[in-house]
Design an enzyme around this catalytic site. Sequence first.
Site, PDB file in Angstrom:
ATOM      1  N   CYS A 222       0.743  -1.182  -0.083  1.00  0.00           N
ATOM      2  CA  CYS A 222       0.038  -0.151   0.049  1.00  0.00           C
ATOM      3  C   CYS A 222       0.868   1.275   0.030  1.00  0.00           C
ATOM      4  O   CYS A 222       0.264   2.182  -0.519  1.00  0.00           O
ATOM      5  CB  CYS A 222      -0.939  -0.094   1.290  1.00  0.00           C
ATOM      6  SG  CYS A 222       0.010  -0.128   2.781  1.00  0.00           S
TER       7      CYS A 222
ATOM      8  N   HIS B 205      19.359   0.564  -0.435  1.00  0.00           N
ATOM      9  CA  HIS B 205      17.822   0.877  -0.381  1.00  0.00           C
ATOM     10  C   HIS B 205      17.052  -0.178  -0.157  1.00  0.00           C
ATOM     11  O   HIS B 205      16.312  -0.234   1.125  1.00  0.00           O
ATOM     12  CB  HIS B 205      17.315   1.557  -1.674  1.00  0.00           C
ATOM     13  CG  HIS B 205      16.047   1.840  -1.640  1.00  0.00           C
ATOM     14  ND1 HIS B 205      15.378   2.889  -0.967  1.00  0.00           N
ATOM     15  CD2 HIS B 205      14.887   1.123  -1.970  1.00  0.00           C
ATOM     16  CE1 HIS B 205      13.886   2.943  -0.861  1.00  0.00           C
ATOM     17  NE2 HIS B 205      13.909   1.877  -1.507  1.00  0.00           N
TER      18      HIS B 205
END
Length: 444
Positions: free
Chosen positions: A50, A99
């Site tokens: 989400c 990352h």
Amino acid sequence: MSIIAIGVNHKTAPVEIRERMSFSEGSLQEAYTKLIAGPVVRGCVIISTCNRTEIYAHVMDVEPGVDAVINLLRQKSGVEPALIKKYTYILTGNKTVHHLFRVAAGLDSMLLGETQILGQVRDAYQSAQKHSATDKVINTLFMQAIAVGKRARAETGIDRHAVSISYAAVELAKQFFGKLTGRSVLVVGAGKMSELTAKHLVANGVSGVIVSNRSYERAVCLARQFNGRAVKFDELYGHLGSADIVISCTAASHYVVRTKGVQQVLAENPGKKIMMIDIAVPRDIEPGVRELPGVTLYDIDDLQNVVDGNMMERKRAAVFAEAIIEDQVDEFLRWLGSQFVIPTVAALKRRGEEIKQKELLRAFNKLGDLSEHDRKVIGSLANSIVNQLLHTPVKQLKEYALTEKGPVYTEAINKLFCLDEAAEEPKEHRPFELDVSANALGRR
């Protein structure tokens, strides 16, 4: 060859953009097929939650690889190229590795240190394997990312400090009682916050749940979730004596738990100790209850103070987690560098051997009859020239393999010498264990 990541998250794009770029389970097969069908992408994983959509890919060349992923996002989402450029981030090389490791450790989440993302990274990786979309580099990258996420949580405790109001209430209850096993809770109000708090309490050992609400039907529905029982709102004080914990969160504009009523319950139950947590604004529990012997009352400000303090603990833990990540990024880059350089070193030596054999044959044909001794001397000379010529570039290439620039120098050697490397390895879809105890370059 390089590793890239392209994506959007809660920090770079609004929800209307994120939802258009998200991938459902049903759309993944088509996406993976498109990505790996071409000659550029060797392996990839799509993470879609989400709060983020990120595509990690092992590519032959960075620019064509980025173009392939951007085109997929454009086709999937229908988002205009200008908006894709505005909202997406593009990472390459060590920035991609760094990352992903931060994502797996919960350091890039909306809620610092959240635990759900680690499972989402694992699920995304397993889904990519199921769709035959991974290769050796992607397998190793994600296996190590998952290991880093686990290690960061285990060694720093970044996810052990409650940073939600509902879980902070549970933490206070655990501090108050020690263990919650066998304790009972009276939940006043049947809204979402009451439900979350009750769920956390039951997960931590609370066995008895009583729910009281102005709408008795809603009280019954909530109580059913926890195998508890519902009581009518006007019978609240009659059941207060059987509760160890009271959680109150209603939408009332006045106090629903009064000092006088609680005082009467305590008089009927000598020595009774009750912990009360008032999550409502305006408050549900009259402040005077705090002064009654045997009652400990916390309001929303007390809970917020716990959350704020725990957030500071998470930030301190994040500093240690970053150090773990930096170390693991270096380790992965060393492994990755070795994977890039080994085929190139082999191809360079093959090229030297081919040239040596070709020129020896030409020389022997021109020289005519030669003694075995002469042939050995000339052969030794040719060997020496080739070995000395290749020694420095091979040595330097192995050194650069352990740095961020390893793939760049490897690619340069391939192009400068027009090397025909060994046939590409077949894609493998099982996890690879990372082993850098003795690196693949033959040095210990």
